[in-house]
Design a protein around this motif. Structure first.
Motif, PDB file in Angstrom:
ATOM      1  N   VAL A  17       0.862  -1.208  -0.091  1.00 34.85           N
ATOM      2  CA  VAL A  17      -0.004   0.076  -0.025  1.00 34.85           C
ATOM      3  C   VAL A  17       0.842   1.271  -0.065  1.00 34.85           C
ATOM      4  O   VAL A  17       0.621   2.218  -0.881  1.00 34.85           O
ATOM      5  N   LYS A  18       1.936   1.206   0.874  1.00 34.84           N
ATOM      6  CA  LYS A  18       2.626   2.568   0.998  1.00 34.84           C
ATOM      7  C   LYS A  18       3.531   2.945  -0.168  1.00 34.84           C
ATOM      8  O   LYS A  18       3.590   3.906  -0.779  1.00 34.84           O
ATOM      9  N   PRO A  19       4.217   1.731  -0.669  1.00 30.73           N
ATOM     10  CA  PRO A  19       5.144   2.025  -1.982  1.00 30.73           C
ATOM     11  C   PRO A  19       3.994   2.605  -3.036  1.00 30.73           C
ATOM     12  O   PRO A  19       4.544   3.207  -3.753  1.00 30.73           O
ATOM     13  N   TYR A 100      -4.285   9.764   3.118  1.00 30.55           N
ATOM     14  CA  TYR A 100      -3.753   8.544   3.785  1.00 30.55           C
ATOM     15  C   TYR A 100      -2.148   8.362   3.626  1.00 30.55           C
ATOM     16  O   TYR A 100      -1.746   8.154   4.766  1.00 30.55           O
ATOM     17  N   ILE A 101      -1.666   8.851   2.577  1.00 27.89           N
ATOM     18  CA  ILE A 101      -0.052   8.648   2.474  1.00 27.89           C
ATOM     19  C   ILE A 101       0.538   9.733   3.428  1.00 27.89           C
ATOM     20  O   ILE A 101       1.589   9.596   4.096  1.00 27.89           O
ATOM     21  N   ILE A 102      -0.155  11.077   3.394  1.00 31.95           N
ATOM     22  CA  ILE A 102       0.638  12.272   4.292  1.00 31.95           C
ATOM     23  C   ILE A 102       0.429  11.577   5.813  1.00 31.95           C
ATOM     24  O   ILE A 102       1.317  11.851   6.555  1.00 31.95           O
ATOM     25  N   ASN A 103      -0.817  11.192   6.007  1.00 35.31           N
ATOM     26  CA  ASN A 103      -0.979  10.634   7.489  1.00 35.31           C
ATOM     27  C   ASN A 103       0.215   9.427   7.877  1.00 35.31           C
ATOM     28  O   ASN A 103       0.687   9.407   9.046  1.00 35.31           O
ATOM     29  N   LEU A 104       0.344   8.693   6.963  1.00 31.04           N
ATOM     30  CA  LEU A 104       1.237   7.590   7.083  1.00 31.04           C
ATOM     31  C   LEU A 104       2.716   8.081   7.433  1.00 31.04           C
ATOM     32  O   LEU A 104       3.309   7.730   8.108  1.00 31.04           O
ATOM     33  N   THR A 107       3.116   9.619  10.772  1.00 35.50           N
ATOM     34  CA  THR A 107       2.976   8.683  11.972  1.00 35.50           C
ATOM     35  C   THR A 107       4.307   8.072  11.956  1.00 35.50           C
ATOM     36  O   THR A 107       4.941   7.959  12.868  1.00 35.50           O
ATOM     37  N   ALA A 108       4.935   7.809  10.745  1.00 31.74           N
ATOM     38  CA  ALA A 108       6.441   7.383  10.730  1.00 31.74           C
ATOM     39  C   ALA A 108       7.440   8.521  11.240  1.00 31.74           C
ATOM     40  O   ALA A 108       8.330   7.983  11.820  1.00 31.74           O
ATOM     41  N   ASP A 109       7.181   9.620  11.024  1.00 29.72           N
ATOM     42  CA  ASP A 109       8.136  10.566  11.376  1.00 29.72           C
ATOM     43  C   ASP A 109       8.026  11.045  13.089  1.00 29.72           C
ATOM     44  O   ASP A 109       9.092  11.304  13.469  1.00 29.72           O
TER      45      ASP A 109
END
Length: 111
Positions: A17-19, A100-104, A107-109
């Motif tokens: 999903v992320k990639p 979704y990808i911005i939020n991911l 979260t990772a940061d």
């Protein structure tokens, strides 16, 4: 090798999903399937295992990881992250997918 691969041997669909979303953002929001898959491969090559890079017994032209990525795309369409009505051969991110990808990333940061 023939038959279905045992559960848990290939990289799970959720890991794509992320990639996929990152690749689409980098490519301007939409791109042809091959372009997206090439970018996804670059992002995932350190994660993909021997089973992922095998060709499918049912389609010797397709590698298992590409097939899994295409199944992930269908799941992502159903979740509203990718557009369902994109022209054939084109993958396109939705506004929800961008959020979704911005939020991911946030979260990772914060980890």
């Amino acid at each position: 090798e023939t038959g279905k691969l045992k559960r848990g041997l290939r990289t799970p669909e959720k890991d794509y999903v992320k990639p996929i979303l990152e690749a689409l953002v980098e490519l301007g929001g939409k791109a042809e399937v091959r372009t997206v898959l090439d970018r996804v491969y670059q992002k995932m090559k350190s994660v993909l295992n021997e089973y992922d890079i095998q060709h499918l017994p049912s389609d010797p032209k397709q590698k298992r990881w590409e097939n899994t990525a295409q199944w992930a795309r269908i799941t992502m369409i159903n979740k509203g992250l990718l557009k369902a009505d994109s022209p054939r051969g084109l993958w396109e991110i939705t506004k929800e997918g961008e959020i979704y990808i911005i939020n991911l990333s946030k979260t990772a940061d914060s980890k």
